[in-house]
Design a protein around this motif. Structure first.
Motif, PDB file in Angstrom:
ATOM      1  N   ALA A 256       0.834  -1.206   0.000  1.00  9.88           N
ATOM      2  CA  ALA A 256       0.000   0.000   0.000  1.00  9.88           C
ATOM      3  C   ALA A 256       0.867   1.253   0.000  1.00  9.88           C
ATOM      4  O   ALA A 256       0.550   2.240  -0.684  1.00  9.88           O
ATOM      5  N   ARG A 257       1.974   1.213   0.748  1.00  2.00           N
ATOM      6  CA  ARG A 257       2.886   2.366   0.805  1.00  2.00           C
ATOM      7  C   ARG A 257       3.556   2.604  -0.547  1.00  2.00           C
ATOM      8  O   ARG A 257       3.641   3.745  -1.030  1.00  2.00           O
ATOM      9  N   ILE A 258       4.037   1.521  -1.188  1.00  2.00           N
ATOM     10  CA  ILE A 258       4.673   1.652  -2.501  1.00  2.00           C
ATOM     11  C   ILE A 258       3.669   2.160  -3.525  1.00  2.00           C
ATOM     12  O   ILE A 258       3.978   3.006  -4.371  1.00  2.00           O
ATOM     13  N   GLY A 259       2.429   1.649  -3.465  1.00  2.00           N
ATOM     14  CA  GLY A 259       1.387   2.100  -4.380  1.00  2.00           C
ATOM     15  C   GLY A 259       1.082   3.578  -4.209  1.00  2.00           C
ATOM     16  O   GLY A 259       0.891   4.307  -5.195  1.00  2.00           O
ATOM     17  N   GLU A 260       1.049   4.037  -2.969  1.00  2.00           N
ATOM     18  CA  GLU A 260       0.780   5.458  -2.698  1.00  2.00           C
ATOM     19  C   GLU A 260       1.903   6.332  -3.256  1.00  2.00           C
ATOM     20  O   GLU A 260       1.652   7.401  -3.819  1.00  2.00           O
ATOM     21  N   ILE A 261       3.150   5.871  -3.124  1.00  2.00           N
ATOM     22  CA  ILE A 261       4.285   6.605  -3.686  1.00  2.00           C
ATOM     23  C   ILE A 261       4.135   6.715  -5.198  1.00  2.00           C
ATOM     24  O   ILE A 261       4.351   7.780  -5.798  1.00  2.00           O
TER      25      ILE A 261
END
Length: 611
Positions: A256-261
C-alpha cells in the motif's frame, strides 16, 4: 474512441498493440524498416508502410517519416510502444502540433521524468523518498570526486541524466574507479539519449528492484496495480520479472505504501496513460527502506505480469485514456490474484557473458497450455538483427502461488523451441531451479559467476536453422515451392507447382557450388572452434562495432583483464583476456566494425615467448 491508430514500433510490442486495437474495434497501421519486411506486426496490421532501409535513425526514429505516414493513412493517434520514440518529449509535442494524439503522457510529463535530475527534484518536493545523492548535474570528474568524498561516500553510482533501461549507469567502488565510471556513464548518455550530463547517487550494493504500475486518465483519476519485483538483472538489464513480489519481501502494508508513492509521483507531473514508477527496496533487520529510482513514461516490457495478476488490460486502458475516456477501474476494484512470472527470451549466449547472438530463426514452436502466455514478434525464418535489441519473445505464466508459477514456467521453457540461434532459455531454466530463486534472492552472485554461466551452454541441434529445399518426388513428379510477393506494403505467400529443378541431385536437394560448403553455419562453427579460448588468439564472440580499445600491442595483460568494448544490439559488451601474457598482435581498430569470429588479440604467455 479513435477510428485508426498508427503503431510506431516493431516486434512483440507492435503485435501487442495491434491486438489491443483489434479488440477495441480500431483500425491499425504498421510501419516497418526494410529489415522487417514480412514481420508478424506488418502482417497483422490493417495497413503497412515502408519507412526505408538503414539504421533506426532513418526509419523508426524518423519523426518526419512517421508523421507523414500518419497523415497519408488518416491515423488519428500514434502509439509508440516502448523504446524508440516512446519517451521522446519533442515527438509527443510534434504529434500535438500535427493534430495527432500521442498515446501516452503529455510532453511536459515526459520531459520532467526524462531528466533524472529534474525528476529527483520533483519527487523530493512531492514528498517521495529518493536515493541520497545529487539533484543537479555534476560537470567534472573533480567535482564528482569531491562530492563522493565529502557527502555521498563509496561505492557511488554515476548515472546519465537522460538514462534508463540500464544504460548510462556505472558504479565506482573506490576513488580509483570514479574517472572510468564518470566517462562511461557520460559516453552512454550521449550515445543513447543525446545527453552527456551525469549525476551521483549512493550505490546500494544489493537492493531489490521493485516498481509499481500506475494508470491515469484526463479526469484526475490515478490508480496503481500493485508492485512488480524485477530484481533478477544483469548489468541493470532486467531478465526475469514477477508480480507480486515474494510475500515475505513485500507485506500488504508495504504494498500500500509503494502504491501510494507511485500514485503521488504520477499526480506530481500530471500523468496520463500507463506508466511505471521504479524504486529500490532495501530489506534489513528493521523497516524496509523504499526509494524512488525513476519513472518510465510508457508501457513497460514487463507490464504483462501485472495484467495476469489483476486482469486489467494495461495497453487498452492507455489507449482509452488517450481518447479521453475515464479509467475502467477504481482503486478499490483492483485485486491481486495468484502469481505471475515473465522470462525475457533474448538472443544472447549466457555462457559467453550474455554476448548478443543475432541470427536467423530456424524451427520455432511456442509453449502453450493453462496459464501460459507468449508475447512475440517473430516466427520461423525471422531474422534477429544486430540493428535492434536482442529480444525474441516474452514468456509469461500464471498460477495460484509463486512455487506453482515457477513449476509452470519451467514446463513452458522446456516446451519452447527456437532453432538456429542461442537464447536465454538455458539460463532461465537453470536459474529458476536454484535454491536462491526459491528463497526469493536477487541471485546476483549466480548471474555474475562466469564459471556457473559456462555450464549453461546447451549443445546446438545439428539441424537448427539449416535451410530446407523441397524434395523431388519419385518418378520426376511435380514439386511445390512457396514464394513471397508484396502487395500494398504487405507480403503474401504464393504456392507454385512445377517440375523438379535440373540442378537437384537424386535426393532433390540443390547442389552446392564447387569449392563452397553446403552449410555455411557449420563452416562458421568449425572456424570458431579453431581459435577457441584455449589457443593464443582471442576471437570476437559477436558482430558489432569496436567501441573502445583499452590496450595496445606489446602490453602485458592478466587473465580476465578488460581489453575492449564492442557495441552490439544496443549494448556495450566487455571483452576480457582469456589468458595471461603479452599481446603480440592487436588487429582491432577503435570505431571499426568487427565480425563474429574475427581475431581481437593474440596473447602469448611468458613461457611461450621464451620458447
Amino acid at each position: 474512441m479513435f477510428e485508426k491508430v498508427l503503431v510506431a514500433n516493431r516486434g512483440e510490442i507492435a503485435v501487442r498493440v495491434v491486438r489491443a486495437l483489434d479488440e477495441l474495434g480500431v483500425a491499425s497501421v504498421a510501419v516497418y524498416s526494410e529489415l522487417d519486411r514480412g514481420s508478424p506486426h506488418v502482417v497483422r496490421a490493417g495497413e503497412a508502410f515502408n519507412l526505408g532501409d538503414g539504421p533506426a535513425s532513418e526509419n523508426y526514429l524518423n519523426v518526419a517519416k512517421i508523421l507523414d505516414v500518419a497523415a497519408r493513412s488518416g491515423a488519428q493517434a500514434i502509439h509508440p510502444g516502448y523504446g524508440f520514440l516512446a519517451e521522446n518529449a519533442p515527438f509527443a509535442a510534434a504529434c500535438e502540433q500535427a493534430g495527432v494524439t500521442f498515446i501516452g503522457p503529455p510532453a511536459s510529463a515526459i520531459e520532467a521524468m526524462g531528466s533524472k535530475t529534474r525528476a529527483r527534484e520533483l519527487m523530493k518536493r512531492a514528498g517521495v523518498p529518493i536515493v541520497p545523492g545529487t539533484t543537479e548535474p555534476v560537470a567534472t570528474v573533480a567535482e564528482a570526486l569531491a562530492l563522493a568524498r565529502d557527502q555521498i561516500g563509496f561505492p557511488v553510482a554515476v548515472k546519465a541524466a537522460g538514462g534508463g533501461g540500464g544504460k548510462g549507469f556505472r558504479v565506482a567502488l573506490s576513488e580509483d574507479e570514479l574517472e572510468a565510471a564518470f566517462e562511461g556513464a557520460s559516453r552512454e548518455g550521449e550515445k543513447f539519449f543525446s545527453d552527456a550530463t551525469v549525476y551521483l547517487e549512493r550505490y546500494l550494493p544489493d537492493p531489490r528492484h521493485v516498481e509499481v504500475q500506475v494508470l491515469a486518465d484526463r479526469h484526475g483519476n490515478v490508480i496503481h496495480l500493485g508492485e512488480r519485483d524485477c530484481s533478477i538483472q544483469r548489468r541493470h538489464q532486467k531478465l526475469i520479472e514477477e508480480s507480486p513480489a515474494p510475500e515475505w519481501i513485500v507485506s500488504p502494508q508495504l504494498r500500500a505504501r509503494i502504491g501510494e508513492i507511485g500514485v503521488n509521483a504520477a499526480r506530481a507531473v500530471g500523468y496520463v496513460g500507463a506508466g511505471t514508477v521504479e524504486g529500490l527496496l532495501v530489506v534489513g533487520d528493521g523497516e524496509p527502506d523504499y526509494f524512488f529510482l525513476e519513472m518510465n513514461t510508457r508501457v513497460q516490457v514487463e507490464h504483462c505480469v501485472s495484467e495476469m495478476t489483476t486482469g486489467v488490460d494495461i495497453v487498452k486502458e492507455g489507449i482509452r485514456a488517450a481518447a479521453g475516456e475515464p479509467l475502467s477501474y477504481r482503486q478499490d476494484e483492483v485485486a491481486l490474484r495468484g502469481h505471475a512470472i515473465e522470462c525475457r527470451i533474448n538472443a544472447e549466449d549466457a555462457a559467453k557473458n550474455f554476448a548478443p547472438a543475432p541470427g536467423k530463426i530456424g524451427a520455432y514452436r511456442e509453449p502453450a497450455g493453462p496459464g501460459v502466455r507468449v508475447d512475440s514478434g517473430v516466427q520461423a525464418g525471422s531474422e534477429v538483427s544486430p540493428m535492434y535489441d536482442p529480444m525474441v519473445a516474452k514468456l509469461i505464466v500464471w498460477d495460484t502461488d509463486r512455487a506453482q508459477a515457477t513449476t509452470r514456467m519451467l514446463r513452458a521453457l522446456a516446451e519452447f523451441e527456437i532453432g538456429g540461434l542461442k537464447t536465454l532459455i538455458p539460463f532461465h531454466r537453470a536459474l529458476l531451479a536454484t535454491e536462491q530463486w526459491a528463497r526469493g534472492e536477487t541471485c546476483r552472485d549466480l548471474i555474475e559467476d562466469r564459471k556457473w554461466l559456462k555450464t549453461l551452454s546447451f549443445p546446438p541441434r545439428e539441424d537448427a536453422g539449416a535451410p530446407t529445399v523441397p524434395e523431388a518426388q519419385a518418378g520426376g513428379e511435380p514439386l511445390e515451392q512457396t514464394y513471397t510477393v508484396e502487395v500494398s506494403g504487405k507480403r503474401f505467400d504464393v504456392r507454385v507447382v512445377g517440375l523438379p529443378l535440373a540442378a537437384a541431385g537424386s535426393n532433390g536437394a540443390l547442389a552446392a557450388p564447387a569449392g563452397r560448403p553446403a552449410s555455411a553455419s557449420r563452416s562458421r562453427r568449425a572456424s570458431a572452434k579453431a581459435s577457441g579460448p584455449g589457443g593464443d588468439t582471442l576471437a570476437s564472440p559477436l558482430q558489432g562495432n569496436m567501441w573502445k580499445v583499452l590496450v595496445k600491442q606489446g602490453d602485458t595483460v592478466e587473465e580476465g583483464q578488460l581489453l575492449c568494448i564492442i557495441e552490439a544490439m544496443k549494448m556495450e559488451n566487455e571483452i576480457t583476456a582469456h589468458k595471461t601474457g603479452t599481446i603480440s598482435e592487436l588487429p582491432i581498430v577503435e570505431g571499426a566494425a568487427i565480425q563474429a569470429g574475427a581475431p581481437i588479440a593474440t596473447i602469448v604467455s611468458a613461457a611461450e615467448s621464451e620458447g
